[in-house]
Design an enzyme around this catalytic site. Sequence first.
Site, PDB file in Angstrom:
ATOM      1  CB  SER A 175      -0.928   0.435   0.095  1.00  0.00           C
ATOM      2  OG  SER A 175      -1.977  -0.297   0.237  1.00  0.00           O
ATOM      3  CE1 TYR A 188      -4.687   4.024   2.668  1.00  0.00           C
ATOM      4  CE2 TYR A 188      -4.728   1.908   1.332  1.00  0.00           C
ATOM      5  CZ  TYR A 188      -4.115   2.809   2.412  1.00  0.00           C
ATOM      6  OH  TYR A 188      -3.047   2.349   2.938  1.00  0.00           O
TER       7      TYR A 188
END
Length: 284
Positions: A175, A188
């Site tokens: 990400s 995350y």
Amino acid sequence: MSDTAEPMIHEDRLPGEEAKLSPQPKWKPRYPGAGRLKDKVAIVTGGDSGIGRATAVLFAREGAKVAIVYLCEHEDAEKTVEACKAEGAEAFAIATDLGTKSNCEDVAKKVADRFGGIDVLVNNAGEQHPDKDIRDISEEQLKRTFQTNIYSMFFLSQAVRPHLKKGSAIVNCTSVTMYKGSSDLLDYSSTKGAITAFTRSLSQNLAKDGIRVNAVAPGPIWTPLNPFGGKPPEEIPDFGKDTPMGRPGQPNEVAPSFLFLACEDSSYMTGQVLHPNGGYVIGG
């Protein structure tokens, strides 16, 4: 507390149903296929919706047999399988929690038994839970996020390893948060850092066997992940507007990166990360 945690479906509506998302994400492939994955067998995790669906259908268009793995969104998964079959591909879905080793081993066995082997693994499944204060991240949430986002990649890569051969490929989903951080997604973004390190390390481990390992680091992409609990509701109207392009990306703008890294077009690339992120300039 146990070393494992159950899926946090009831806490924040994750993973979320794409069928209920408005506007609907754009997932259909935009160009004719060229047989770049002809006769290959691919596993796509998180394949029921979002980036996973777009990738699975694009792989099907390019000639692959596709197995999608998902948690519980059965309607979305059925639609993805139907879309793959509409491309002329063989496809089926497996509903399971990838956070446990035994389930990952079961996935690899089912795919290999049905299709006769495994050539491409796309580790795309993931979850996120926003928290403004690090003290609000529960032990259960921390364990669950790591289980889904990085443990599953280890377990499934281990499980498919006996089936991979020269020319096979693993493509992981990291990400943009790994590179620029995220104040509200501490757990995350930490898993995404682990995924990038895992990608680079596994690429070196498997290079001698002709197996390539790369990753894709999407920016803000319009999928069920954010509107169904992965982001505070008040932030959704401005989702993606802080990118240089001024908008969120669509799943079918990310899927070609996975295709490129899965096929022979990227035969001289391993340990690398592609960045479909709307224009953020990222180091690394």
